[in-house]
Motif scaffolding. Structure first.
Motif, mmCIF file in Angstrom:
data_model
loop_
_atom_site.group_PDB
_atom_site.id
_atom_site.type_symbol
_atom_site.label_atom_id
_atom_site.label_comp_id
_atom_site.label_asym_id
_atom_site.label_seq_id
_atom_site.Cartn_x
_atom_site.Cartn_y
_atom_site.Cartn_z
ATOM 1 N N ASP A 89 42.669 104.212 -74.929
ATOM 2 C CA ASP A 89 41.820 103.513 -73.955
ATOM 3 C C ASP A 89 40.451 104.173 -73.831
ATOM 4 O O ASP A 89 39.441 103.496 -73.619
ATOM 5 C CB ASP A 89 42.497 103.463 -72.577
ATOM 6 N N TYR A 90 40.428 105.499 -73.967
ATOM 7 C CA TYR A 90 39.136 106.186 -73.905
ATOM 8 C C TYR A 90 38.296 105.857 -75.138
ATOM 9 O O TYR A 90 37.074 105.755 -75.064
ATOM 10 C CB TYR A 90 39.337 107.696 -73.772
ATOM 11 N N LEU A 115 39.905 96.512 -70.441
ATOM 12 C CA LEU A 115 40.247 97.841 -69.940
ATOM 13 C C LEU A 115 40.381 97.850 -68.424
ATOM 14 O O LEU A 115 41.254 98.523 -67.868
ATOM 15 C CB LEU A 115 39.184 98.855 -70.365
ATOM 16 N N ALA A 116 39.501 97.113 -67.733
ATOM 17 C CA ALA A 116 39.552 97.063 -66.270
ATOM 18 C C ALA A 116 40.865 96.456 -65.782
ATOM 19 O O ALA A 116 41.373 96.811 -64.717
ATOM 20 C CB ALA A 116 38.368 96.256 -65.737
ATOM 21 N N GLN A 117 41.432 95.574 -66.575
ATOM 22 C CA GLN A 117 42.672 94.908 -66.176
ATOM 23 C C GLN A 117 43.922 95.630 -66.668
ATOM 24 O O GLN A 117 44.938 95.678 -65.964
ATOM 25 C CB GLN A 117 42.674 93.474 -66.715
ATOM 26 N N LYS A 118 43.844 96.197 -67.877
ATOM 27 C CA LYS A 118 45.059 96.718 -68.501
ATOM 28 C C LYS A 118 44.996 98.205 -68.853
ATOM 29 O O LYS A 118 45.908 98.722 -69.498
ATOM 30 C CB LYS A 118 45.365 95.920 -69.774
ATOM 31 N N GLY A 119 43.941 98.892 -68.465
ATOM 32 C CA GLY A 119 43.820 100.310 -68.775
ATOM 33 C C GLY A 119 44.943 101.130 -68.163
ATOM 34 O O GLY A 119 45.524 100.747 -67.145
ATOM 35 N N ALA A 126 38.441 101.693 -63.231
ATOM 36 C CA ALA A 126 37.312 101.533 -62.320
ATOM 37 C C ALA A 126 35.980 101.614 -63.066
ATOM 38 O O ALA A 126 35.075 100.800 -62.848
ATOM 39 C CB ALA A 126 37.370 102.588 -61.222
ATOM 40 N N GLN A 127 35.862 102.614 -63.949
ATOM 41 C CA GLN A 127 34.623 102.761 -64.712
ATOM 42 C C GLN A 127 34.401 101.561 -65.624
ATOM 43 O O GLN A 127 33.269 101.101 -65.800
ATOM 44 C CB GLN A 127 34.669 104.038 -65.537
ATOM 45 N N GLU A 161 34.542 106.277 -54.481
ATOM 46 C CA GLU A 161 33.257 106.559 -55.137
ATOM 47 C C GLU A 161 32.820 105.387 -56.009
ATOM 48 O O GLU A 161 31.632 105.022 -56.046
ATOM 49 C CB GLU A 161 33.350 107.829 -55.983
ATOM 50 N N TYR A 162 33.764 104.792 -56.713
ATOM 51 C CA TYR A 162 33.449 103.650 -57.579
ATOM 52 C C TYR A 162 33.089 102.422 -56.746
ATOM 53 O O TYR A 162 32.184 101.655 -57.108
ATOM 54 C CB TYR A 162 34.632 103.340 -58.491
ATOM 55 N N ARG A 163 33.796 102.228 -55.635
ATOM 56 C CA ARG A 163 33.478 101.087 -54.768
ATOM 57 C C ARG A 163 32.079 101.239 -54.179
ATOM 58 O O ARG A 163 31.320 100.268 -54.076
ATOM 59 C CB ARG A 163 34.516 100.967 -53.643
ATOM 60 N N ALA A 164 31.745 102.473 -53.790
ATOM 61 C CA ALA A 164 30.413 102.716 -53.226
ATOM 62 C C ALA A 164 29.327 102.444 -54.266
ATOM 63 O O ALA A 164 28.300 101.833 -53.965
ATOM 64 C CB ALA A 164 30.317 104.155 -52.720
ATOM 65 N N SER A 165 29.558 102.885 -55.485
ATOM 66 C CA SER A 165 28.604 102.638 -56.569
ATOM 67 C C SER A 165 28.442 101.142 -56.805
ATOM 68 O O SER A 165 27.321 100.639 -56.978
ATOM 69 C CB SER A 165 29.088 103.315 -57.854
ATOM 70 N N ALA A 166 29.569 100.423 -56.792
ATOM 71 C CA ALA A 166 29.527 98.977 -57.012
ATOM 72 C C ALA A 166 28.769 98.267 -55.895
ATOM 73 O O ALA A 166 27.965 97.357 -56.141
ATOM 74 C CB ALA A 166 30.946 98.425 -57.117
#
Length: 216
Positions: A89-90, A115-119, A126-127, A161-166
């Motif tokens: 995945d990476y 990746l966002a769905q199945k990672g 999130a990334q 942190e990811y939600r805040a960035s979004a």
């Protein structure tokens, strides 16, 4: 961070060793009552060691090939060979980034979306979701990107942190489009108590600045 950092190879060896230990313990418990199984135990331990070494070697080889792949062609080739390896995945995240950098946004979006769905890992998912929204924006679809960012910011399945960035990214685009109300709604969702550094967190500080812009 101090101490030894575990590698994918370390994880593979540890996992395989634990699995082999289950078999060894099982036969050892019977060895105490049935003497004839002593030969079987010796054989199983010998075979187990060979299997452990084989799996560890195979695991390390896969990790080395995946980590050394740098170009689009190299990554695609190694993913065909090891599609389900732990760090695959990476490699896909790296592949999506390369497509993004070469402005092949459609391919980048497809990879990041999958990746966002199945990672396998939460941070990677999130990334990938953030990267997908960014690729959509760069492809010339700011409104769609803003909605994508906003959806990430609202979702509890992503780390704070990811939600805040979004939410900051969504607000930035909404402000550019002159949509101040949805921009402010995104910014109001950023809670400093949930962020590293709280009010010193860069996402929170960016949000406060954009709130000021919304009020002007």
């Amino acid at each position: 961070m101090s101490g030894h950092k575990k590698t994918n190879g370390d994880d593979a060896v540890e996992t395989t060793y634990k699995e082999l230990t289950v078999f060894e313990d099982f036969f050892s418990s019977h060895f105490k009552n049935i003497a004839i199984l002593c030969v079987v135990i010796i054989l199983l331990i010998g075979v187990g060691i060979q299997l452990k070494n084989w799996f560890a070697s195979d695991d390390l080889s896969a990790a080395a090939q995946i980590n050394s792949a740098k170009t689009i062609e190299e990554i695609e080739a190694v993913l065909k060979k090891y599609p389900n390896y732990k760090s695959s995945d990476y490699a896909r995240l790296k592949l999506g980034t390369l497509y993004f950098e070469t402005k092949e946004y459609k391919k980048a979006v497809e990879i990041f979306s999958a990746l966002a769905q199945k990672g396998r890992y939460d941070d990677l998912k999130a990334q990938s979701a953030l990267n997908e929204a960014c690729a959509i924006e760069q492809s010339g679809k700011p409104e769609e990107a803003a909605e994508k960012y906003s959806a990430i910011g609202l979702s509890d399945k992503y780390p704070a942190e990811y939600r805040a960035s979004a939410n900051c990214s969504a607000a930035r685009i909404f402000i550019t489009l002159g949509k101040l109300s949805p921009a402010k709604s995104c910014l109001d969702l950023i809670n400093p108590a949930s962020l590293t550094g709280e009010k010193e967190n860069p996402h929170y500080q960016q949000a406060e600045l954009m709130k000021y812009l919304c009020e002007k």
